[in-house]
Write an enzyme that holds these catalytic residues in place. Sequence first.
Site, PDB file in Angstrom:
ATOM      1  N   THR A 118      38.697  33.554  36.265  1.00 40.94           N
ATOM      2  CA  THR A 118      38.833  34.983  36.001  1.00 40.94           C
ATOM      3  C   THR A 118      39.447  35.274  34.641  1.00 40.94           C
ATOM      4  OG1 THR A 118      40.016  36.958  36.730  1.00 40.94           O
ATOM      5  CG2 THR A 118      41.075  34.896  37.194  1.00 40.94           C
ATOM      6  N   TYR A 142      47.366  36.350  41.194  1.00 40.57           N
ATOM      7  CA  TYR A 142      45.935  36.031  41.281  1.00 40.57           C
ATOM      8  C   TYR A 142      45.490  35.193  40.069  1.00 40.57           C
ATOM      9  CZ  TYR A 142      40.929  36.623  40.861  1.00 40.57           C
ATOM     10  OH  TYR A 142      39.590  36.380  40.687  1.00 40.57           O
TER      11      TYR A 142
HETATM   12  N1  UFG Z   1      41.532  51.498  38.993  1.00 40.83           N
HETATM   13  C1  UFG Z   1      41.889  52.827  39.112  1.00 40.83           C
HETATM   14  N2  UFG Z   1      41.808  53.402  40.332  1.00 40.83           N
HETATM   15  C2  UFG Z   1      41.406  52.719  41.447  1.00 40.83           C
HETATM   16  C3  UFG Z   1      41.044  51.352  41.305  1.00 40.83           C
HETATM   17  C4  UFG Z   1      41.117  50.777  40.060  1.00 40.83           C
HETATM   18  O1  UFG Z   1      42.252  53.482  38.147  1.00 40.83           O
HETATM   19  O2  UFG Z   1      41.393  53.315  42.541  1.00 40.83           O
HETATM   20  C5  UFG Z   1      41.607  50.877  37.670  1.00 40.83           C
HETATM   21  C6  UFG Z   1      42.515  49.663  37.644  1.00 40.83           C
HETATM   22  O3  UFG Z   1      43.851  50.052  37.399  1.00 40.83           O
HETATM   23  C7  UFG Z   1      41.894  48.856  36.503  1.00 40.83           C
HETATM   24  C8  UFG Z   1      40.404  49.228  36.553  1.00 40.83           C
HETATM   25  O4  UFG Z   1      40.332  50.404  37.341  1.00 40.83           O
HETATM   26  O5  UFG Z   1      42.400  49.299  35.292  1.00 40.83           O
HETATM   27  C9  UFG Z   1      39.586  48.146  37.208  1.00 40.83           C
HETATM   28  O6  UFG Z   1      40.214  47.796  38.425  1.00 40.83           O
HETATM   29  P1  UFG Z   1      39.512  46.874  39.509  1.00 40.83           P
HETATM   30  O7  UFG Z   1      40.432  46.816  40.672  1.00 40.83           O
HETATM   31  O8  UFG Z   1      38.119  47.350  39.742  1.00 40.83           O
HETATM   32  O9  UFG Z   1      39.402  45.477  38.801  1.00 40.83           O
HETATM   33  P2  UFG Z   1      40.536  44.589  38.109  1.00 40.83           P
HETATM   34  O10 UFG Z   1      40.379  44.778  36.634  1.00 40.83           O
HETATM   35  O11 UFG Z   1      41.863  44.805  38.677  1.00 40.83           O
HETATM   36  O12 UFG Z   1      40.147  43.132  38.575  1.00 40.83           O
HETATM   37  C10 UFG Z   1      38.847  42.627  38.504  1.00 40.83           C
HETATM   38  C11 UFG Z   1      38.666  41.571  39.575  1.00 40.83           C
HETATM   39  C12 UFG Z   1      39.566  40.423  39.313  1.00 40.83           C
HETATM   40  C13 UFG Z   1      39.438  39.937  37.894  1.00 40.83           C
HETATM   41  C14 UFG Z   1      39.545  41.066  36.905  1.00 40.83           C
HETATM   42  C15 UFG Z   1      39.255  40.533  35.549  1.00 40.83           C
HETATM   43  O13 UFG Z   1      38.968  42.103  40.852  1.00 40.83           O
HETATM   44  O14 UFG Z   1      39.172  39.395  40.180  1.00 40.83           O
HETATM   45  O15 UFG Z   1      38.636  42.065  37.250  1.00 40.83           O
HETATM   46  O16 UFG Z   1      39.127  41.553  34.630  1.00 40.83           O
HETATM   47  F1  UFG Z   1      40.440  39.090  37.619  1.00 40.83           F
END
Ligand code: UFG
Length: 328
Positions: A118, A142
């Site tokens: 990741t 993670y």
């Molecule tokens: N976000 C919001 N509101 C929500 C959900 C998410 O604003 O209800 C934001 C988060 O704060 C983040 C962005 O949207 O800034 C993306 O969030 P995600 O949860 O969709 O994805 P992440 O970036 O946290 O994580 C994903 C994968 C991980 C991986 C990562 C690498 O779930 O496995 O991308 O970039 F490590």
Amino acid sequence: MNKNILVSGGAGFIGSHVCKLLNQKGYTPIVIDNLSTGYKEFVKWGPLIKADIQDKKAVKDLIQKYEPIAAMNFASYINVGESVQNPSKYYVNNVANSTIFFETLVENNVKNVVFSSTAAVYGNPIQDKIDESHPYLPVNPYGQTKLMMEQILKDFSTAYNSKYVIFRYFNATGSDPELEIGESHYPETHLIPLVVDALQGRRESITVFGDDYDTADGTCVRDYIHVLDLAEAHVLGVEHLLAGKDSCIMNLGNGNGFSVSEVIDVVKKVSGKEIPVTSGSRRDGDPGTLVASSKLAKDILNWSPKITSLEDMVNPVIQWREKWFRKN
Ligand code: UFG
């Protein structure tokens, strides 16, 4: 030589899309999945063995039965926020259980492995586009678990003569255009499916986690990569190993960052509908910006993403979730 590929976590979002493409390319995916987060109806292109990856007997039996020429590991927990709240769940499954799985593989002479890592291994970026030489400074458990597994695979390679292709995914999204499979997590935590749920009335609104980041509009920027492009990289990755080439570690992203607000705006635009949005505080463990350089994957595998517009990524998610929740 048979064309069986062992796929752990093949009943999940990314694993099932990889299985579909493996099948189209003439391979047979042999799925091991405990169905804790995956769906048996996503396993359509080869047998399903319902078992834990740390179940050495189950893994050994299936290797003896199917004699896979390589393995891919998708079985892991993936939520950044949850990993901060409940690190032990992540270290036990993503590190301890995965290590037992890889141990069973090498003990049974399965020595070519494609592993899902990741972008979270990098932590807060110190350069605009993150390439593989960026320092490893994960800011959540993670990311730590995946970094540990990368090191374990390197040590295994030295000691047991096994080989690996490690992919560091950025933000996986999209779905199968035929809508046979897609992304479905309970609870869902990922941005694009949640925005689509707000659009389709399954939740009241989408909350933006933080609008005071050091980005153009203050919301987090991520590099979204379509699951079909990820699947293609996995097939190229396994073929790289089967051709006897060297172990390697590569980013997989599309190279363009989109902010949370931009994602919401695109879903509004393609649907022609309003989406209720609320402001929330920052989520623990979230870096402000994560954007990939995937040049190495282009150089080594001749891979580059084909689906690069946000519209083309969110459209199949809108269609898939409409269909999935009509049935489930
Ligand atoms: N976000 C919001 N509101 C929500 C959900 C998410 O604003 O209800 C934001 C988060 O704060 C983040 C962005 O949207 O800034 C993306 O969030 P995600 O949860 O969709 O994805 P992440 O970036 O946290 O994580 C994903 C994968 C991980 C991986 C990562 C690498 O779930 O496995 O991308 O970039 F490590």
